[in-house]
Design a protein around this motif. Structure first.
Motif, PDB file in Angstrom:
ATOM      1  N   VAL A  11      35.852  48.356  44.772  1.00 56.20           N
ATOM      2  CA  VAL A  11      36.970  48.004  43.882  1.00 56.20           C
ATOM      3  C   VAL A  11      37.885  49.192  43.529  1.00 56.20           C
ATOM      4  CG1 VAL A  11      37.559  47.044  41.621  1.00 56.20           C
ATOM      5  CG2 VAL A  11      35.716  46.038  42.948  1.00 56.20           C
ATOM      6  N   LEU A  41      41.972  49.220  43.974  1.00 57.66           N
ATOM      7  CA  LEU A  41      42.873  49.329  42.821  1.00 57.66           C
ATOM      8  C   LEU A  41      43.885  50.460  43.017  1.00 57.66           C
ATOM      9  CD1 LEU A  41      40.400  48.933  39.821  1.00 57.66           C
ATOM     10  CD2 LEU A  41      42.132  47.310  40.570  1.00 57.66           C
ATOM     11  N   LEU A  64      38.144  33.419  29.893  1.00 57.86           N
ATOM     12  CA  LEU A  64      39.063  34.514  29.567  1.00 57.86           C
ATOM     13  C   LEU A  64      38.822  35.749  30.437  1.00 57.86           C
ATOM     14  CD1 LEU A  64      38.760  34.191  25.668  1.00 57.86           C
ATOM     15  CD2 LEU A  64      40.424  33.110  27.158  1.00 57.86           C
ATOM     16  N   HIS A  65      38.102  35.584  31.522  1.00 54.28           N
ATOM     17  CA  HIS A  65      37.804  36.738  32.383  1.00 54.28           C
ATOM     18  C   HIS A  65      38.882  36.898  33.456  1.00 54.28           C
ATOM     19  CE1 HIS A  65      33.934  35.596  30.635  1.00 54.28           C
ATOM     20  NE2 HIS A  65      33.651  36.889  30.700  1.00 54.28           N
ATOM     21  N   ASP A  66      39.350  38.104  33.654  1.00 52.18           N
ATOM     22  CA  ASP A  66      40.455  38.218  34.615  1.00 52.18           C
ATOM     23  C   ASP A  66      40.361  39.371  35.610  1.00 52.18           C
ATOM     24  OD1 ASP A  66      41.048  40.300  32.912  1.00 52.18           O
ATOM     25  OD2 ASP A  66      43.082  39.645  32.452  1.00 52.18           O
ATOM     26  N   ILE A  67      39.290  40.123  35.594  1.00 51.13           N
ATOM     27  CA  ILE A  67      39.232  41.274  36.504  1.00 51.13           C
ATOM     28  C   ILE A  67      39.264  40.807  37.968  1.00 51.13           C
ATOM     29  CG2 ILE A  67      37.802  43.208  37.303  1.00 51.13           C
ATOM     30  CD1 ILE A  67      36.951  43.592  34.361  1.00 51.13           C
ATOM     31  N   MET A  80      46.346  41.113  43.436  1.00 52.82           N
ATOM     32  CA  MET A  80      46.738  42.340  44.149  1.00 52.82           C
ATOM     33  C   MET A  80      46.650  42.155  45.660  1.00 52.82           C
ATOM     34  SD  MET A  80      44.777  45.283  42.023  1.00 52.82           S
ATOM     35  CE  MET A  80      44.746  45.148  40.247  1.00 52.82           C
ATOM     36  N   LEU A  94      34.540  32.655  35.854  1.00 47.82           N
ATOM     37  CA  LEU A  94      33.344  33.510  35.883  1.00 47.82           C
ATOM     38  C   LEU A  94      32.117  32.781  35.369  1.00 47.82           C
ATOM     39  CD1 LEU A  94      32.359  36.544  36.365  1.00 47.82           C
ATOM     40  CD2 LEU A  94      32.406  36.717  33.900  1.00 47.82           C
TER      41      LEU A  94
END
Lengths: 359, 214
Positions: free
Chosen positions: B59, B63, B100-103, B110, B148
């Motif tokens: 990751v 990024l 509410l998870h967004d990673i 991306m 998630l």
């Protein structure tokens, strides 16, 4: 064996007499527990082997001071935690919150140095020894729970994306922040150790569902030495202290590093991500395990019988010496049928060893 | 090495500070903005995506490369508009209602940008109606949903059902992902694709759109 003797002997892989139960219920399941069983305190009701000791109490720590760090204001009703991290709520998401990061927009180490980190150095520890004594008097294990120890704590303040980029670009920001968090976690950990806790529960998520979150190289450069430093110091205070360590997901390539850092027990070994039998065969002579009952699969979707079989299968793998504190891998969420929680408890209570009958 | 290869290399190595100058240099040297995009930036992201999928990188590397791409694009985008460059396709994505998870979702966004898509990220806690409205508004090809929690997985089905109900099911490719999601679950709710990682998602998304346009 007393509860304490049984627990410690089991976690040290020296045999055990009974299988303790442990799980964390979400607020909805706690409500179900109260309604169906009249259990106000579910940990006591199900006879869980440990109780948490409260963390250091910060003095004069008004979290409102963190609000100015949010360029985009926090949503109405959001909570700010002790580190300044914002938690925004949604009516749709029950106990879950959306995390906001107060250090997200910082561009320099100087800005980071000015951030008002919680002052654990001058915090109050007077309650901890008393709580430990009280817990031990009840024949329970005293637990210091400080998961999100280094990496996660820093990422919550800085945001994962920024902290990763800081680490890769090596501009001094990751070094400062991770050192600062390590210093504060060290104070908390040492305080727990001096107060006499039996278990210190550390943790940082370093796994994803199928792969590790960062390369071994990055992990060993940035996180492992800091984790090892904390563990080394607390073990100087109490060499018998059991270090539990949590990371979600698949962490297999990092297990040897965690062992070198000094952990004693790895949590939660998500059954959806790693095969417990393989992990136990490979590392079960050096560390013990906590968890293994999948909260993505068998707990919400299995039948009560399937839950029981999963518990028995994993206890069989660990064998007579122990080394497995079998439990649901994560918080038990609302969609888990209540009978599956009861099935897990029953499976623990009726387990009579590999050769014994399963009632 | 040509300047376009240099741009691709620069992106792969995540050299955030150098990319702008390099893209500017290419533009000044008379390179076609579309070529800078496709053979420079997107080519670099495609290599990164492949290496991520094969677990050679992780990751943080993705990024930093994605960040490098954004910096490069900030210089390039006005020129792309001038020459009327068209995106590969359009995706509307978000994390489903109650979650509410967004990673993971951000990583998917991306990778889609890195594959040349126009990406409309609706954030977290997005209900089925909002997904559909945005998709209709922008003329999306793909709707991507993330979850998630096993608690929130059922919310994915609500969009598929809504598309059926409105007679729009064939208009969109529905892709889903997230830690507890499986192929079986995708089939069960009638989604088109589940992918186990962000790079595969963008790859499959691109294939779908290209096949559709043939």
């Amino acid at each position: 064996m007393t509860n304490r003797e049984n627990f410690i002997s089991m976690m040290r892989r020296k045999g055990y007499e009974h299988v303790p139960v442990e799980f964390v219920l979400c607020p909805h399941q706690q409500k179900v527990c109260r309604e169906q069983l009249g259990a106000e305190d579910y940990e006591a009701y199900f006879g869980m082997p440990w109780r948490r000791v409260e963390d250091l109490r910060l003095k004069d720590h008004d979290v409102e001071k963190y609000r100015k760090y949010y360029q985009k204001p926090l949503a109405d009703g959001a909570d700010i935690d002790l580190w300044g991290v914002g938690h925004e709520k949604s009516p749709n998401s029950m106990h879950m919150t959306y995390m906001r990061h107060p250090m997200e927009h910082m561009m320099t180490v100087e800005e980071m140095k000015d951030y008002p980190f919680p002052d654990y150095a001058s915090a109050d520890d007077s309650h901890q020894a008393k709580q430990v004594e009280n817990i031990k008097e009840q024949d329970l294990i005293a637990l210091g729970d400080m998961q999100m120890t280094i990496w996660e704590c820093a990422w919550y303040m800085r945001s994962m994306e920024n902290l990763f980029c800081d680490m890769v670009t090596e501009d001094g920001m990751a070094e400062f922040l991770l050192d600062k968090v390590t210093e504060l976690s060290m104070i908390r950990a040492l305080s727990y150790a001096r107060a006499g806790v039996d278990v210190l529960f550390l943790g940082d998520d370093i796994g994803m569902q199928r792969t590790i979150m960062m390369s071994e190289e990055l992990y060993c450069t940035w996180i492992k030495p800091r984790l090892k430093k904390i563990i080394d110091e607390v073990k100087k205070v109490n060499p018998q202290l059991l270090i539990f360590y949590h990371s979600c997901g698949f962490v297999e390539p990092l297990i040897p590093h965690l062992i070198e850092a000094g952990i004693d027990v790895l949590n939660p070994i998500q059954s959806e991500c790693m095969d417990f039998e393989r992990i136990y065969k490979k590392y079960g002579d050096r560390i013990s395990f906590h968890g293994t009952i999948g909260t993505q699969t068998v707990m919400p979707k299995g039948t009560p019988q399937e839950v029981k079989e999963a518990v028995w299968r994993n206890l069989d793998i660990a064998g007579e010496q122990g080394g497995l504190f079998v439990a649901p891998t994560h918080m038990v969420e609302p969609e888990v049928p209540f009978e599956n929680i009861l099935a897990y408890v029953e499976a623990c209570r009726t387990y009579a060893g590999k050769t014994g009958c399963k009632k | 090495m040509t300047i376009l290869q240099e741009i691709s290399e620069c992106l792969q190595k995540g050299k955030v500070k150098q990319i702008k100058a390099l893209v500017q240099q290419a533009l000044d040297g008379g390179e076609d903005p579309k070529a800078i995009l496709n053979e420079g930036l997107l080519e670099g992201m495609s290599v990164i995506g492949g290496r991520f999928k094969r677990e050679e990188i992780f990751v943080p590397d993705v990024l930093i490369s994605a960040r490098t791409m954004s910096m490069g694009l900030s210089v390039l985008e006005p020129k792309l508009v001038e020459v009327g460059n068209k995106a590969v396709g359009k995706i509307v994505l978000g994390t489903v209602k109650g979650d509410l998870h967004d990673i993971g979702k951000n990583l998917v966004a991306m990778m889609f940008k890195g594959a040349g898509f126009e990406v409309y990220d609706l954030g977290v806690d997005v209900d089925a109606k909002t997904f559909l409205e945005k998709a209709e508004e922008v003329g999306a090809d793909i709707i991507g949903m993330s979850a998630l929690l096993s608690t929130t997985m059922p919310a994915m089905k609500e969009l598929v059902d809504l598309l059926e109900e409105k007679g729009l099911r064939d208009k969109y490719t529905v892709m889903i992902g997230g830690a507890p999601i499986t192929d079986e679950f995708a089939k069960e709710i009638g989604a088109d694709y589940y992918t186990p990682d962000a790079a595969s998602a963008a790859e499959i998304g691109k294939t779908c759109v290209l096949e559709k346009s043939v």
